[in-house]
Design a protein around this motif. Structure first.
Motif, PDB file in Angstrom:
ATOM      1  N   GLY A   1      -3.641 -27.070  31.370  1.00 46.59           N
ATOM      2  CA  GLY A   1      -3.393 -27.977  32.604  1.00 46.59           C
ATOM      3  C   GLY A   1      -3.508 -27.433  34.079  1.00 46.59           C
ATOM      4  O   GLY A   1      -2.930 -26.486  34.273  1.00 46.59           O
ATOM      5  N   THR A   2      -3.757 -28.184  35.093  1.00 46.96           N
ATOM      6  CA  THR A   2      -4.021 -27.874  36.400  1.00 46.96           C
ATOM      7  C   THR A   2      -3.013 -28.393  37.272  1.00 46.96           C
ATOM      8  O   THR A   2      -3.143 -27.960  38.525  1.00 46.96           O
ATOM      9  N   GLU A   3      -2.006 -29.185  36.949  1.00 41.78           N
ATOM     10  CA  GLU A   3      -1.125 -29.873  37.944  1.00 41.78           C
ATOM     11  C   GLU A   3      -0.258 -28.737  38.628  1.00 41.78           C
ATOM     12  O   GLU A   3      -0.089 -28.866  39.888  1.00 41.78           O
ATOM     13  N   GLU A   4       0.136 -27.731  37.859  1.00 40.68           N
ATOM     14  CA  GLU A   4       0.664 -26.608  38.790  1.00 40.68           C
ATOM     15  C   GLU A   4      -0.039 -26.092  39.709  1.00 40.68           C
ATOM     16  O   GLU A   4       0.562 -25.925  41.009  1.00 40.68           O
ATOM     17  N   GLU A   5      -1.343 -25.736  39.519  1.00 47.48           N
ATOM     18  CA  GLU A   5      -2.216 -25.201  40.644  1.00 47.48           C
ATOM     19  C   GLU A   5      -2.431 -26.070  41.838  1.00 47.48           C
ATOM     20  O   GLU A   5      -2.482 -25.526  42.746  1.00 47.48           O
ATOM     21  N   THR A   6      -2.920 -27.184  41.319  1.00 46.38           N
ATOM     22  CA  THR A   6      -3.495 -28.188  42.221  1.00 46.38           C
ATOM     23  C   THR A   6      -2.326 -29.019  43.131  1.00 46.38           C
ATOM     24  O   THR A   6      -2.804 -29.631  44.142  1.00 46.38           O
TER      25      THR A   6
ATOM     26  N   ILE B   1      26.572 -27.615  50.585  1.00 43.84           N
ATOM     27  CA  ILE B   1      25.952 -26.250  50.236  1.00 43.84           C
ATOM     28  C   ILE B   1      25.061 -26.061  51.574  1.00 43.84           C
ATOM     29  O   ILE B   1      24.244 -26.695  51.797  1.00 43.84           O
ATOM     30  N   ASN B   2      25.271 -25.191  52.368  1.00 45.07           N
ATOM     31  CA  ASN B   2      24.603 -24.868  53.497  1.00 45.07           C
ATOM     32  C   ASN B   2      23.118 -24.482  53.235  1.00 45.07           C
ATOM     33  O   ASN B   2      22.158 -24.844  54.079  1.00 45.07           O
ATOM     34  N   THR B   3      22.752 -23.697  52.454  1.00 50.24           N
ATOM     35  CA  THR B   3      21.373 -23.298  51.995  1.00 50.24           C
ATOM     36  C   THR B   3      21.010 -23.512  50.744  1.00 50.24           C
ATOM     37  O   THR B   3      21.043 -22.470  49.874  1.00 50.24           O
ATOM     38  N   PRO B   4      20.743 -24.732  50.215  1.00 46.35           N
ATOM     39  CA  PRO B   4      20.535 -24.706  48.901  1.00 46.35           C
ATOM     40  C   PRO B   4      19.335 -24.156  48.399  1.00 46.35           C
ATOM     41  O   PRO B   4      18.221 -23.995  48.952  1.00 46.35           O
ATOM     42  N   ARG B   5      19.432 -23.904  47.073  1.00 45.23           N
ATOM     43  CA  ARG B   5      18.281 -22.968  46.276  1.00 45.23           C
ATOM     44  C   ARG B   5      17.915 -24.144  45.160  1.00 45.23           C
ATOM     45  O   ARG B   5      18.614 -24.324  44.630  1.00 45.23           O
ATOM     46  N   ILE B   6      16.652 -24.480  45.195  1.00 41.38           N
ATOM     47  CA  ILE B   6      16.167 -25.429  44.210  1.00 41.38           C
ATOM     48  C   ILE B   6      15.216 -24.966  43.549  1.00 41.38           C
ATOM     49  O   ILE B   6      13.996 -24.434  43.793  1.00 41.38           O
ATOM     50  N   ALA B   7      15.005 -24.883  42.154  1.00 42.41           N
ATOM     51  CA  ALA B   7      14.183 -24.662  41.275  1.00 42.41           C
ATOM     52  C   ALA B   7      13.072 -25.812  41.114  1.00 42.41           C
ATOM     53  O   ALA B   7      13.928 -27.054  40.808  1.00 42.41           O
ATOM     54  N   VAL B   8      11.966 -25.584  40.928  1.00 41.92           N
ATOM     55  CA  VAL B   8      10.879 -26.462  40.721  1.00 41.92           C
ATOM     56  C   VAL B   8      10.347 -26.256  39.077  1.00 41.92           C
ATOM     57  O   VAL B   8       9.924 -25.030  38.985  1.00 41.92           O
ATOM     58  N   LEU B   9      10.481 -27.293  38.221  1.00 42.02           N
ATOM     59  CA  LEU B   9       9.737 -26.855  36.880  1.00 42.02           C
ATOM     60  C   LEU B   9       8.322 -27.539  36.912  1.00 42.02           C
ATOM     61  O   LEU B   9       7.907 -28.267  37.621  1.00 42.02           O
ATOM     62  N   GLY B  10       7.544 -26.527  36.130  1.00 42.44           N
ATOM     63  CA  GLY B  10       6.154 -27.188  35.951  1.00 42.44           C
ATOM     64  C   GLY B  10       6.099 -28.658  35.164  1.00 42.44           C
ATOM     65  O   GLY B  10       6.954 -28.899  34.631  1.00 42.44           O
ATOM     66  N   LEU B  11       4.910 -29.043  34.868  1.00 40.28           N
ATOM     67  CA  LEU B  11       4.529 -30.112  34.103  1.00 40.28           C
ATOM     68  C   LEU B  11       3.952 -29.797  32.786  1.00 40.28           C
ATOM     69  O   LEU B  11       4.769 -30.318  31.750  1.00 40.28           O
ATOM     70  N   ASN B  12       3.390 -28.959  32.793  1.00 41.62           N
ATOM     71  CA  ASN B  12       2.784 -28.537  31.521  1.00 41.62           C
ATOM     72  C   ASN B  12       3.421 -27.412  30.581  1.00 41.62           C
ATOM     73  O   ASN B  12       4.327 -26.541  31.304  1.00 41.62           O
ATOM     74  N   PRO B  13       3.111 -27.339  29.467  1.00 39.38           N
ATOM     75  CA  PRO B  13       3.582 -26.016  28.556  1.00 39.38           C
ATOM     76  C   PRO B  13       3.628 -24.760  29.241  1.00 39.38           C
ATOM     77  O   PRO B  13       2.501 -24.673  29.995  1.00 39.38           O
ATOM     78  N   HIS B  14       4.557 -23.798  29.576  1.00 41.92           N
ATOM     79  CA  HIS B  14       4.260 -22.453  29.979  1.00 41.92           C
ATOM     80  C   HIS B  14       3.707 -22.852  31.607  1.00 41.92           C
ATOM     81  O   HIS B  14       3.302 -22.005  31.972  1.00 41.92           O
ATOM     82  N   ALA B  15       4.184 -23.832  32.223  1.00 44.07           N
ATOM     83  CA  ALA B  15       3.896 -24.425  33.393  1.00 44.07           C
ATOM     84  C   ALA B  15       2.413 -23.920  33.716  1.00 44.07           C
ATOM     85  O   ALA B  15       1.946 -23.702  34.619  1.00 44.07           O
ATOM     86  N   GLY B  16       1.512 -24.375  32.616  1.00 41.13           N
ATOM     87  CA  GLY B  16       0.264 -24.362  32.742  1.00 41.13           C
ATOM     88  C   GLY B  16      -0.382 -23.233  32.400  1.00 41.13           C
ATOM     89  O   GLY B  16      -1.765 -23.271  32.327  1.00 41.13           O
ATOM     90  N   ASP B  17       0.112 -22.046  32.302  1.00 44.01           N
ATOM     91  CA  ASP B  17      -0.763 -20.850  32.170  1.00 44.01           C
ATOM     92  C   ASP B  17      -1.627 -20.330  32.989  1.00 44.01           C
ATOM     93  O   ASP B  17      -2.767 -20.079  32.608  1.00 44.01           O
ATOM     94  N   GLU B  18      -1.290 -20.492  34.459  1.00 41.62           N
ATOM     95  CA  GLU B  18      -2.372 -20.417  35.430  1.00 41.62           C
ATOM     96  C   GLU B  18      -3.796 -21.399  35.125  1.00 41.62           C
ATOM     97  O   GLU B  18      -4.670 -20.960  35.614  1.00 41.62           O
TER      98      GLU B  18
END
Length: 361
Positions: A223-228, A202-219
């Motif tokens: 949880g703060t891991e998504e932001e920090t 695959i020449n230019t891969p597209r990769i999705a990254v999941l959050g750690l917390n429910p709802h990706a931390g809701d900003e």
């Protein structure tokens, strides 16, 4: 291995009391697989015979060997790693089950190091009876990482175009968060991105990254891991030329089918990625160790003691693991060929015409 070579695929037998030998027998009972590879099972013909008796209707053409020079490309080859008679007790967690699973794995890995085999497919082991003072590994992946002195590896499961990789693997849920660092995420993304190019072309891969917390931390509200940590890691990865996007809320991401829009998904921990994968892949998944200098695949299931010895194990995932091992070897070789021939990489159709013209001359 040149392009005309039929790859020699090594197979570790896994726990002798699990379903490993059964799915090996079922996979290779279809002799058409021998058109694509030369298989070598590391184990014991005595143990294989124990399970083979349960399937008199299956024709399995095999020989047992002690030297690699005697490998027959037209048969299943059983490389005897031990000679002693051992008690096989299907469905039971025993010390012997772990001992001989490790012997098989170690012999197969040594053969891979020595170039006797071109790739490795591992049947399932159980961590409870393999982890000890002589084998301080929680599974195949850390053992292979140490065996090949890899800086880091990534556990990835995939079925066709659906690929899920993990930042953490066999880590207690209570300890997951402390293993989620910007450095670890970036390292996994770099390895995953390179593998998508090298092993999947695959020449230019597209990769999705999941959050750690429910709802990706809701900003930051849950949880703060998504932001920090996760967002800075994605930004760093992008600065390194990786097309990484996220972090996404894991439940909505899979429920809405967003995984179809990406070449791979990087999950933060084991169940976050593998529950949706195993639910959606419907038993056809393959486990692949990204980051090794060699090719290793395995089925996406465990020893299945609850059905061991009952003759009902589904060999589909294991069979897929064999064919994917073959295809990964070929694709990696093809990628290397493209790197050596820039014209082929930039314009494969033109390269093909040039090769045809040479043949005609």
């Amino acid at each position: 291995m040149n392009s005309q070579h039929k790859p020699v695929i090594g197979i570790s037998c896994g726990d002798i009391n699990g379903i490993g030998l059964e799915i090996i027998i079922k996979s290779f009972a279809d002799s058409r697989i021998l058109e694509h590879c030369t298989p070598v099972v590391f184990g014991s013909n005595k143990v294989l015979n124990f399970y083979k008796k349960a399937f008199p209707e299956l024709h399995l053409n095999y020989q047992h060997i002690k030297e690699f020079e005697r490998i027959n490309p037209k048969q299943l080859n059983i490389f005897n790693c031990w000679e002693e008679d051992i008690q096989v007790t299907p469905g039971q967690l025993t010390d012997d089950g772990g001992k001989y699973a490790v012997l098989s794995l170690q012999a197969a890995v040594q053969a891979l190091k020595d170039g006797h085999i071109d790739g490795l497919v591992t049947a399932p082991i159980h961590k409870k009876n393999t982890y000890n003072d002589n084998f301080k590994f929680t599974g195949h992946t850390p053992f292979l990482k140490a065996s090949f002195n890899a800086d880091d590896v990534v556990m990835m499961l995939y079925a066709e175009q659906f690929r899920v990789a993990l930042v953490t693997e066999h880590v207690p849920v209570a300890e997951v968060a402390k293993h989620i660092t910007q450095k670890s995420i970036v390292k996994k993304l770099l390895l995953l991105n390179e593998s998508l190019k090298t092993d999947f072309l695959i020449n230019t891969p597209r990769i999705a990254v999941l959050g750690l917390n429910p709802h990706a931390g809701d900003e930051g509200l849950i949880g703060t891991e998504e932001e920090t940590i996760i967002k800075p890691a994605i930004k760093e990865a992008k600065n390194k030329g990786i097309l990484a996007v996220g972090p996404y809320s894991a439940d909505a991401f899979f429920a809405r089918g967003h995984h179809h829009q990406f070449d791979a998904v990087l999950a933060m921990y084991h169940d976050q990625g593998l529950i949706p994968f195993k639910s959606l892949a419907a038993g056809d998944g393959v486990n692949y160790t990204v980051g090794l200098p060699v090719i290793r695949t395995s089925p996406d299931h465990g020893v299945a003691f609850d059905i061991a010895g009952k003759g009902v194990a589904d060999a589909a995932s294991f069979t897929n693991a064999i064919f994917e091992c073959i295809d990964l070897i070929k694709r990696r070789n093809e990628y290397g060929e493209q790197r050596r021939n820039p014209i082929k990489r930039l314009n494969p159709e033109m390269f093909a015409r040039m090769e045809d013209e040479k043949i005609e001359e």
